[in-house]
Scaffold this motif. Sequence first.
Motif, PDB file in Angstrom:
ATOM      1  N   ASN A 283       0.789  -1.230   0.000  1.00 22.55           N
ATOM      2  CA  ASN A 283       0.000   0.000   0.000  1.00 22.55           C
ATOM      3  C   ASN A 283       0.823   1.283   0.000  1.00 22.55           C
ATOM      4  O   ASN A 283       0.327   2.336  -0.408  1.00 22.55           O
ATOM      5  CB  ASN A 283      -0.945   0.011   1.200  1.00 22.55           C
ATOM      6  N   ASP A 284       2.069   1.215   0.481  1.00 24.40           N
ATOM      7  CA  ASP A 284       2.866   2.435   0.619  1.00 24.40           C
ATOM      8  C   ASP A 284       3.783   2.699  -0.571  1.00 24.40           C
ATOM      9  O   ASP A 284       4.470   3.723  -0.608  1.00 24.40           O
ATOM     10  CB  ASP A 284       3.714   2.370   1.893  1.00 24.40           C
ATOM     11  N   TYR A 285       3.809   1.773  -1.526  1.00 24.28           N
ATOM     12  CA  TYR A 285       4.719   1.908  -2.664  1.00 24.28           C
ATOM     13  C   TYR A 285       3.986   1.691  -3.990  1.00 24.28           C
ATOM     14  O   TYR A 285       2.967   0.999  -4.045  1.00 24.28           O
ATOM     15  CB  TYR A 285       5.849   0.870  -2.584  1.00 24.28           C
ATOM     16  N   THR A 286       4.530   2.259  -5.047  1.00 23.55           N
ATOM     17  CA  THR A 286       4.145   1.868  -6.395  1.00 23.55           C
ATOM     18  C   THR A 286       5.145   0.818  -6.875  1.00 23.55           C
ATOM     19  O   THR A 286       6.286   0.765  -6.393  1.00 23.55           O
ATOM     20  CB  THR A 286       4.146   3.061  -7.360  1.00 23.55           C
ATOM     21  N   HIS A 287       4.724  -0.035  -7.810  1.00 23.51           N
ATOM     22  CA  HIS A 287       5.503  -1.207  -8.176  1.00 23.51           C
ATOM     23  C   HIS A 287       5.714  -1.256  -9.688  1.00 23.51           C
ATOM     24  O   HIS A 287       4.773  -1.014 -10.449  1.00 23.51           O
ATOM     25  CB  HIS A 287       4.787  -2.479  -7.712  1.00 23.51           C
ATOM     26  N   LEU A 288       6.936  -1.611 -10.095  1.00 25.54           N
ATOM     27  CA  LEU A 288       7.247  -1.654 -11.514  1.00 25.54           C
ATOM     28  C   LEU A 288       8.233  -2.789 -11.795  1.00 25.54           C
ATOM     29  O   LEU A 288       9.289  -2.870 -11.167  1.00 25.54           O
ATOM     30  CB  LEU A 288       7.868  -0.325 -11.962  1.00 25.54           C
ATOM     31  N   ILE A 289       7.871  -3.667 -12.741  1.00 20.60           N
ATOM     32  CA  ILE A 289       8.792  -4.713 -13.177  1.00 20.60           C
ATOM     33  C   ILE A 289       9.834  -4.069 -14.090  1.00 20.60           C
ATOM     34  O   ILE A 289       9.492  -3.446 -15.090  1.00 20.60           O
ATOM     35  CB  ILE A 289       8.048  -5.833 -13.928  1.00 20.60           C
ATOM     36  N   VAL A 290      11.120  -4.231 -13.738  1.00 21.86           N
ATOM     37  CA  VAL A 290      12.177  -3.575 -14.525  1.00 21.86           C
ATOM     38  C   VAL A 290      13.109  -4.578 -15.206  1.00 21.86           C
ATOM     39  O   VAL A 290      14.021  -4.173 -15.920  1.00 21.86           O
ATOM     40  CB  VAL A 290      12.996  -2.611 -13.641  1.00 21.86           C
ATOM     41  N   GLY A 291      12.874  -5.879 -14.999  1.00 18.26           N
ATOM     42  CA  GLY A 291      13.726  -6.865 -15.651  1.00 18.26           C
ATOM     43  C   GLY A 291      13.701  -8.187 -14.922  1.00 18.26           C
ATOM     44  O   GLY A 291      12.843  -8.436 -14.060  1.00 18.26           O
ATOM     45  N   ASP A 292      14.646  -9.048 -15.282  1.00 17.78           N
ATOM     46  CA  ASP A 292      14.803 -10.359 -14.665  1.00 17.78           C
ATOM     47  C   ASP A 292      16.212 -10.483 -14.096  1.00 17.78           C
ATOM     48  O   ASP A 292      17.137  -9.796 -14.534  1.00 17.78           O
ATOM     49  CB  ASP A 292      14.589 -11.483 -15.676  1.00 17.78           C
ATOM     50  N   THR A 293      16.346 -11.377 -13.126  1.00 19.55           N
ATOM     51  CA  THR A 293      17.673 -11.727 -12.629  1.00 19.55           C
ATOM     52  C   THR A 293      17.620 -13.176 -12.171  1.00 19.55           C
ATOM     53  O   THR A 293      16.536 -13.738 -11.971  1.00 19.55           O
ATOM     54  CB  THR A 293      18.110 -10.797 -11.484  1.00 19.55           C
ATOM     55  N   THR A 294      18.766 -13.802 -12.002  1.00 20.05           N
ATOM     56  CA  THR A 294      18.826 -15.194 -11.554  1.00 20.05           C
ATOM     57  C   THR A 294      19.539 -15.254 -10.211  1.00 20.05           C
ATOM     58  O   THR A 294      20.655 -14.752 -10.070  1.00 20.05           O
ATOM     59  CB  THR A 294      19.560 -16.076 -12.585  1.00 20.05           C
ATOM     60  N   ILE A 295      18.873 -15.858  -9.231  1.00 19.60           N
ATOM     61  CA  ILE A 295      19.430 -16.026  -7.885  1.00 19.60           C
ATOM     62  C   ILE A 295      19.281 -17.485  -7.495  1.00 19.60           C
ATOM     63  O   ILE A 295      18.176 -18.038  -7.555  1.00 19.60           O
ATOM     64  CB  ILE A 295      18.722 -15.120  -6.862  1.00 19.60           C
ATOM     65  N   LEU A 296      20.388 -18.128  -7.115  1.00 21.35           N
ATOM     66  CA  LEU A 296      20.387 -19.548  -6.752  1.00 21.35           C
ATOM     67  C   LEU A 296      19.734 -20.391  -7.840  1.00 21.35           C
ATOM     68  O   LEU A 296      18.922 -21.284  -7.569  1.00 21.35           O
ATOM     69  CB  LEU A 296      19.677 -19.767  -5.405  1.00 21.35           C
ATOM     70  N   ASP A 297      20.058 -20.086  -9.089  1.00 17.40           N
ATOM     71  CA  ASP A 297      19.551 -20.802 -10.261  1.00 17.40           C
ATOM     72  C   ASP A 297      18.047 -20.668 -10.461  1.00 17.40           C
ATOM     73  O   ASP A 297      17.436 -21.453 -11.191  1.00 17.40           O
ATOM     74  CB  ASP A 297      19.924 -22.301 -10.188  1.00 17.40           C
ATOM     75  N   ARG A 298      17.436 -19.662  -9.816  1.00 17.51           N
ATOM     76  CA  ARG A 298      16.009 -19.432  -9.983  1.00 17.51           C
ATOM     77  C   ARG A 298      15.814 -18.087 -10.678  1.00 17.51           C
ATOM     78  O   ARG A 298      16.366 -17.070 -10.243  1.00 17.51           O
ATOM     79  CB  ARG A 298      15.286 -19.449  -8.630  1.00 17.51           C
ATOM     80  N   VAL A 299      15.033 -18.100 -11.756  1.00 18.16           N
ATOM     81  CA  VAL A 299      14.773 -16.865 -12.501  1.00 18.16           C
ATOM     82  C   VAL A 299      13.774 -16.027 -11.722  1.00 18.16           C
ATOM     83  O   VAL A 299      12.708 -16.515 -11.311  1.00 18.16           O
ATOM     84  CB  VAL A 299      14.232 -17.165 -13.913  1.00 18.16           C
ATOM     85  N   CYS A 300      14.113 -14.775 -11.493  1.00 19.72           N
ATOM     86  CA  CYS A 300      13.307 -13.894 -10.641  1.00 19.72           C
ATOM     87  C   CYS A 300      12.908 -12.627 -11.389  1.00 19.72           C
ATOM     88  O   CYS A 300      13.658 -12.119 -12.222  1.00 19.72           O
ATOM     89  CB  CYS A 300      14.097 -13.478  -9.396  1.00 19.72           C
ATOM     90  N   TYR A 301      11.720 -12.118 -11.060  1.00 25.99           N
ATOM     91  CA  TYR A 301      11.354 -10.763 -11.458  1.00 25.99           C
ATOM     92  C   TYR A 301      12.195  -9.780 -10.648  1.00 25.99           C
ATOM     93  O   TYR A 301      12.393  -9.967  -9.435  1.00 25.99           O
ATOM     94  CB  TYR A 301       9.885 -10.466 -11.154  1.00 25.99           C
ATOM     95  N   THR A 302      12.675  -8.730 -11.291  1.00 29.53           N
ATOM     96  CA  THR A 302      13.248  -7.602 -10.570  1.00 29.53           C
ATOM     97  C   THR A 302      12.193  -6.507 -10.551  1.00 29.53           C
ATOM     98  O   THR A 302      11.751  -6.043 -11.608  1.00 29.53           O
ATOM     99  CB  THR A 302      14.518  -7.083 -11.257  1.00 29.53           C
ATOM    100  N   ILE A 303      11.760  -6.125  -9.359  1.00 28.82           N
ATOM    101  CA  ILE A 303      10.673  -5.159  -9.213  1.00 28.82           C
ATOM    102  C   ILE A 303      11.164  -3.977  -8.387  1.00 28.82           C
ATOM    103  O   ILE A 303      11.769  -4.154  -7.330  1.00 28.82           O
ATOM    104  CB  ILE A 303       9.449  -5.807  -8.534  1.00 28.82           C
ATOM    105  N   GLU A 304      10.915  -2.775  -8.891  1.00 28.84           N
ATOM    106  CA  GLU A 304      11.258  -1.560  -8.163  1.00 28.84           C
ATOM    107  C   GLU A 304      10.031  -1.056  -7.404  1.00 28.84           C
ATOM    108  O   GLU A 304       8.935  -0.963  -7.972  1.00 28.84           O
ATOM    109  CB  GLU A 304      11.757  -0.477  -9.111  1.00 28.84           C
ATOM    110  N   LEU A 305      10.232  -0.745  -6.130  1.00 31.37           N
ATOM    111  CA  LEU A 305       9.183  -0.186  -5.287  1.00 31.37           C
ATOM    112  C   LEU A 305       9.555   1.252  -4.960  1.00 31.37           C
ATOM    113  O   LEU A 305      10.608   1.511  -4.372  1.00 31.37           O
ATOM    114  CB  LEU A 305       9.032  -0.988  -3.995  1.00 31.37           C
ATOM    115  N   THR A 306       8.710   2.167  -5.359  1.00 29.16           N
ATOM    116  CA  THR A 306       8.938   3.592  -5.121  1.00 29.16           C
ATOM    117  C   THR A 306       7.876   4.103  -4.161  1.00 29.16           C
ATOM    118  O   THR A 306       6.682   3.873  -4.380  1.00 29.16           O
ATOM    119  CB  THR A 306       8.854   4.385  -6.438  1.00 29.16           C
TER     120      THR A 306
END
Length: 245
Positions: free
Chosen positions: A127-150
């Motif tokens: 509720n306190d942030y806006t959310h935006l998908i800005v890309g992908d990244t891989t962590i521990l062999d798992r593909v992840c959304y990279t999301i910016e919270l402003t």
Amino acid sequence: MKKLLYILLIIFGSSPAQSAYDIIKSADDHIQGISNRAEMTIEIQRPKWTRTMEIKAWALGSEYSFILIQAPSRDKGSVFLKRDKEIWNWQPKIEKVIKLPPSMMMQSWMGSDLTNDDLVKESSILNDYTHLIVGDTTILDRVCYTIELTPKPEAAVVWGLIKTFIDKKEYLQMGSDFYDEDGYLITKMEASDLTYFGDKLLPATMVMTPIEEEGNKTTLHYKSIEFDIEIEESFFTKQNMKRLR
């Protein structure tokens, strides 16, 4: 051909892309459940000393939670209670319940690299942030959304920006980077040790590392988590703070 493709889309439909908000909510729901009870250790590391706390916690949704400190002995019996946006601390040594003002939310929790807000989650990443998908990244062999919270203009939060990494398959929160208002990276949270708790796969270990404080680190390790336990709002009272075991 165009007409045929149009008809096929009408018949079979198309899966709408998930919004960044939906992904964050799915990750939050995955780790919370309707209710939960957990046991964990928190290890605080500093260049000249290390301290370990044993903790038991209960939660009902995101509105109600208890945190009971079981060790070390000097902190044993201390309890934190959250009801909606009000937070209290029971201090058994002075036999007093203290209400935490909003100004204390971003202070260090029990001398760790966590804040009071991290433990009781007063500010809402939904509720306190806006959310935006800005890309992908891989962590521990798992593909992840990279999301910016402003943060929204009216939100009373400390971070100028949060980048969080959500696993695409299981909606696991695999890490977050926390920035100040000037865009400097202040703290990193990294998840590891993926473990099944019941039928839920979750990171059992999370490490908070302040970037500019060499040798400082706080490690949270879940020993057990039970989800969707039977618990009522009436459990989360100031009177029960003195009775928790």
